[in-house]
Design a protein around this motif. Structure first.
Motif: not given
Length: 153
Positions: A38-63
């Motif tokens: 889908t060409d949706d490479h948002q960090w919240i789905h793919l970047d383990e380190e950045r997602a760990a510091a993000g709002p959900f504390g981990t990577r999440i699946a695309h809706g």
């Protein structure tokens, strides 16, 4: 799993709950493949380190990845026999009430919300499907799925 073999059986099932189905694992490799498709490479789905510091504390699946699992998850809830046509007619409403963390298993259940004859021998069936990560308090996806079916004879 529930089996329906006639239009009358579906008509009689309005209000019934199907499921819950079997767990389905959402691995990071699936999330990566969806991001690539889908060409949706948002960090919240793919970047383990950045997602760990993000709002959900981990990577999440695309809706939309979660939504795209409806066919496989619903396939574990019911079966139609004697059907001459089955088509996905669309969706009425979709919401993503909570995130789906990578590595979670999801379980689906559905309520048969509405069954309406739309033409000779064709039924429109609306099911409200809830997809929930195991152990979560609320679903990660709720969708009104609309299908059209015709039965032989």
């Amino acid at each position: 799993m529930r089996t329906f073999s006639s239009a009358d059986e579906l008509l009689a099932a309005v209000g019934d709950t199907l499921g819950p189905g079997e767990p389905f694992l959402i691995e990071q490799s699936r999330i990566q493949a969806f991001a690539d498709a889908t060409d949706d490479h948002q960090w919240i789905h793919l970047d383990e380190e950045r997602a760990a510091a993000g709002p959900f504390g981990t990577r999440i699946a695309h809706g939309f990845l979660t939504l795209s699992l409806l066919p496989v998850l619903m396939g574990g809830l019911y079966r139609l026999t004697g059907v001459t046509m089955a088509v996905n007619y669309g969706l009425n409403k979709v919401r993503f009430p909570s995130p789906l963390p990578t590595g979670s298993s999801v379980i689906a259940s559905a309520v048969i919300t509405e069954v309406t004859p739309v033409s000779e021998g064709i039924l429109q069936v609306v099911m409200t499907v809830s997809i929930t990560a195991q152990g979560a308090n609320k679903p990660c996806c709720v969708a009104e799925s609309v299908g059209r079916f015709s039965f032989a004879g």
